[in-house]
Scaffold this motif. Structure first.
Motif, PDB file in Angstrom:
ATOM      1  N   ARG A   1      14.756  11.780  16.274  1.00 44.38           N
ATOM      2  CA  ARG A   1      14.372  12.279  14.955  1.00 44.38           C
ATOM      3  C   ARG A   1      15.621  12.735  14.197  1.00 44.38           C
TER       4      ARG A   1
ATOM      5  N   ASP B   1       9.015   9.441  12.794  1.00 41.38           N
ATOM      6  CA  ASP B   1       7.625   9.190  13.192  1.00 41.38           C
ATOM      7  C   ASP B   1       7.460   9.082  14.707  1.00 41.38           C
TER       8      ASP B   1
ATOM      9  N   ASN C   1      14.348   8.132  13.422  1.00 47.31           N
ATOM     10  CA  ASN C   1      12.938   7.814  13.187  1.00 47.31           C
ATOM     11  C   ASN C   1      12.105   9.084  13.299  1.00 47.31           C
TER      12      ASN C   1
END
Length: 211
Positions: free
Chosen positions: A107, A93, A91
């Protein structure tokens, strides 16, 4: 387990029945090898989570570039072993601070860097991240036939248990194909459109089996 499976006939001669999750070394190997399992489910036309295998940084980066435009958010898991061990949601974000409270999230670049640092690169699968609910089907089966089952759907801090569920027909096909025998567990997860996808077969009882 595979060593015992090879000796099944010898055990049977002594009146001992083995419960190894699936009958036949080949079936056990396919269940354990998540890429082989994915390919077999695709051959059967079953709704398995699509995946590609990699065991080098170069392959990982190529696969990310290939799949990210198609699926958006991705995830990874080891090609062998228990699904939850080593599974990560990629992810980009998420903030570094929020990661402190999310064990299975990182990430994309963090995973690439961590994987690059390994001297021996284990085989991993790269897959779309399925954002929907997860269910776990606990099954007692006998030579490829379901005797009894219960499906546990995770709902935050509790689980709902059902004796009839949308994934029942797929479970029956999987149990028959892999000649499942004994107490096993099959896991599914929904995508963003509410479609159930097969995650894996655990040829053993799940941790929540007692429920």
């Amino acid at each position: 387990t595979k060593q015992y499976e090879k000796m099944r006939s010898a055990f049977e001669e002594k009146g001992i029945e083995l419960f190894t999750g699936a009958i036949g070394v080949e079936n056990q190997q396919i269940i354990e090898d998540k890429m082989a399992f994915t390919v077999e489910c695709q051959k059967l036309g079953l709704p398995v989570t699509p995946a590609v295998e990699f065991n080098s940084v170069e392959e990982l980066q190529e696969k990310i570039a290939e799949l990210k435009p198609i699926y958006g958010q991705l995830s990874v898991k080891p090609a062998e072993g228990v699904y939850g061990y080593g599974f990560l949601e990629l992810n980009d974000d998420i903030s570094l601070y929020d990661q402190l409270n999310k064990q299975y999230v990182c990430r994309t670049e963090q995973f690439v860097q961590a994987y690059a640092e390994l001297e021996v690169k284990p085989k991993y699968l790269l897959m779309p991240f399925l954002s929907g609910k997860e269910c776990s089907v606990d099954i007692a089966c006998n030579h490829g036939e379901i005797l009894s089952k219960a499906t546990r759907t995770k709902q935050g801090d509790h689980q709902e248990i059902q004796l009839k569920h949308e994934v029942d027909a797929v479970c029956a096909q999987l149990v028959k194909r892999f000649n499942c025998h004994g107490l096993i567990n099959i896991q599914f997860r929904k995508d963003a459109n509410g479609v159930w996808h097969i995650l894996e077969i655990n040829a053993r009882p799940a941790g929540g089996f007692a429920y």
